[in-house]
Design a protein around this motif. Sequence first.
Motif, PDB file in Angstrom:
ATOM      1  N   ARG A  42       0.489  -1.152  -0.409  1.00 53.38           N
ATOM      2  CA  ARG A  42       0.535  -0.170  -0.144  1.00 53.38           C
ATOM      3  C   ARG A  42       0.157   1.135  -0.009  1.00 53.38           C
ATOM      4  O   ARG A  42       1.038   2.304  -0.693  1.00 53.38           O
ATOM      5  N   ARG A  43       1.796   1.394   0.314  1.00 59.45           N
ATOM      6  CA  ARG A  43       2.761   2.560   1.195  1.00 59.45           C
ATOM      7  C   ARG A  43       3.330   2.983   0.270  1.00 59.45           C
ATOM      8  O   ARG A  43       3.378   3.883  -0.759  1.00 59.45           O
ATOM      9  N   ARG A  44       4.270   1.515  -1.618  1.00 63.69           N
ATOM     10  CA  ARG A  44       4.970   1.353  -2.404  1.00 63.69           C
ATOM     11  C   ARG A  44       3.129   2.393  -3.606  1.00 63.69           C
ATOM     12  O   ARG A  44       3.730   2.459  -4.563  1.00 63.69           O
ATOM     13  N   GLY A  45       2.015   2.663  -3.432  1.00 64.07           N
ATOM     14  CA  GLY A  45       1.116   2.761  -4.124  1.00 64.07           C
ATOM     15  C   GLY A  45       0.748   1.605  -4.916  1.00 64.07           C
ATOM     16  O   GLY A  45      -0.258   1.830  -6.764  1.00 64.07           O
ATOM     17  N   ALA A  46       0.950   0.611  -4.893  1.00 60.28           N
ATOM     18  CA  ALA A  46       0.640  -0.434  -5.437  1.00 60.28           C
ATOM     19  C   ALA A  46      -0.714  -0.422  -6.025  1.00 60.28           C
ATOM     20  O   ALA A  46      -2.120  -0.104  -5.055  1.00 60.28           O
ATOM     21  N   ASP A  47      -1.475  -0.755  -7.152  1.00 63.81           N
ATOM     22  CA  ASP A  47      -3.063  -0.594  -7.156  1.00 63.81           C
ATOM     23  C   ASP A  47      -3.726  -1.893  -7.055  1.00 63.81           C
ATOM     24  O   ASP A  47      -4.439  -1.907  -6.391  1.00 63.81           O
ATOM     25  N   LEU A  48      -3.433  -2.974  -7.326  1.00 62.27           N
ATOM     26  CA  LEU A  48      -4.046  -4.448  -6.932  1.00 62.27           C
ATOM     27  C   LEU A  48      -2.591  -5.141  -6.760  1.00 62.27           C
ATOM     28  O   LEU A  48      -1.831  -5.075  -6.831  1.00 62.27           O
ATOM     29  N   LEU A  49      -3.270  -6.287  -5.377  1.00 60.25           N
ATOM     30  CA  LEU A  49      -2.207  -7.498  -5.440  1.00 60.25           C
ATOM     31  C   LEU A  49      -2.773  -8.465  -5.306  1.00 60.25           C
ATOM     32  O   LEU A  49      -4.243  -8.486  -5.407  1.00 60.25           O
ATOM     33  N   LEU A  50      -1.857  -9.553  -6.218  1.00 59.29           N
ATOM     34  CA  LEU A  50      -2.031 -10.292  -6.286  1.00 59.29           C
ATOM     35  C   LEU A  50      -1.478 -11.931  -5.889  1.00 59.29           C
ATOM     36  O   LEU A  50      -0.620 -11.555  -5.457  1.00 59.29           O
ATOM     37  N   ALA A  51      -2.881 -12.569  -4.757  1.00 56.38           N
ATOM     38  CA  ALA A  51      -2.168 -13.604  -4.067  1.00 56.38           C
ATOM     39  C   ALA A  51      -1.867 -15.286  -4.505  1.00 56.38           C
ATOM     40  O   ALA A  51      -2.932 -15.492  -5.206  1.00 56.38           O
TER      41      ALA A  51
END
Length: 313
Positions: A42-51
């Motif tokens: 979140r701090r790095r500015g990710a728009d999406l997260l894929l687990a």
Amino acid sequence: MHLGETTAGLVGGLPLLRGVPQQPGRAPYPELMSRALVEEARRRGADLLLAGGDISAGGAAHDLGEARRILDGFGTHGQDYFVVRGNHDRAADNSTFHTAFPGLTGSDGPGYFARDLGGLRIIGLDTYVKTGNGADAGGLGPDQLAWFQARLRETPDQPTVVFGHHPLTVRDSVFPVTRGQCLERRQARTVVDAYASAPGVFLHHAGHTHRNKRTVLVRAPHVTQQEVAAAKEYPGGFTLLRIHSGGYALNHYKAGDLAARQWSERSRRVAAGLWPHHALGRSVTDRDSVAAHDLSGVTPLPPLSRSVNRGQR
């Protein structure tokens, strides 16, 4: 993520490799590291997260529920983050995963899906559609494989990221490579053949090997397979994909939380001290790379729903 695991480094049950537990009084390391990953992404500015699978250590409902609570700290499931199953997530009762992450598939099929996000297609695969202990090769099953081929044939030029737990191929490993480390060979060839006819596909993201490794697929050289190290142990981080009109960058980041860094250093001792040579990546390009690809059709996403979720909490 391996929520529920208590000892890191029990590599495939190999004898003589002693695991590393968390220090007494500290938070369970899978939870600690997963929360740190969400915060750092979140701090790095990710728009999406894929687990990419192995969300839990054994498919227990409690562990999957805790994983859901942690990932919800990033945003809304099915909108801001997406999840696929790994071999460790396949409990005796396979419904536990879908209970924790309902609405995973829509009308696509059990455990796999495709979503269009601003012109970028995300395809999630369930790479262990079977019962077993995970020591054998991964498998998609005939229905999923046919569905996957059909999706690529429909729009072969659409910019596409595919993610699933098992890699298609495993090369240059510090440890012996067994059939359980990747997708079943014939199915992997079928997937690569589908990529060869789909110039829009540019990235295949996989976990399972717990290492950073970049591999250009020879039979589909426009596709990079990126294995990503596990969040739960050294080096303790994630890979961030940045998309530009003329290409993309892949960069691995360690979680910056102090407690996460402490556990990361403690878990360096996994596999008799060989773990850093395996997990971090044998070269810089295994964790940091840039590639040219026409991604001009991808548009920015709207503001993330996670900002609303944080305000509600």
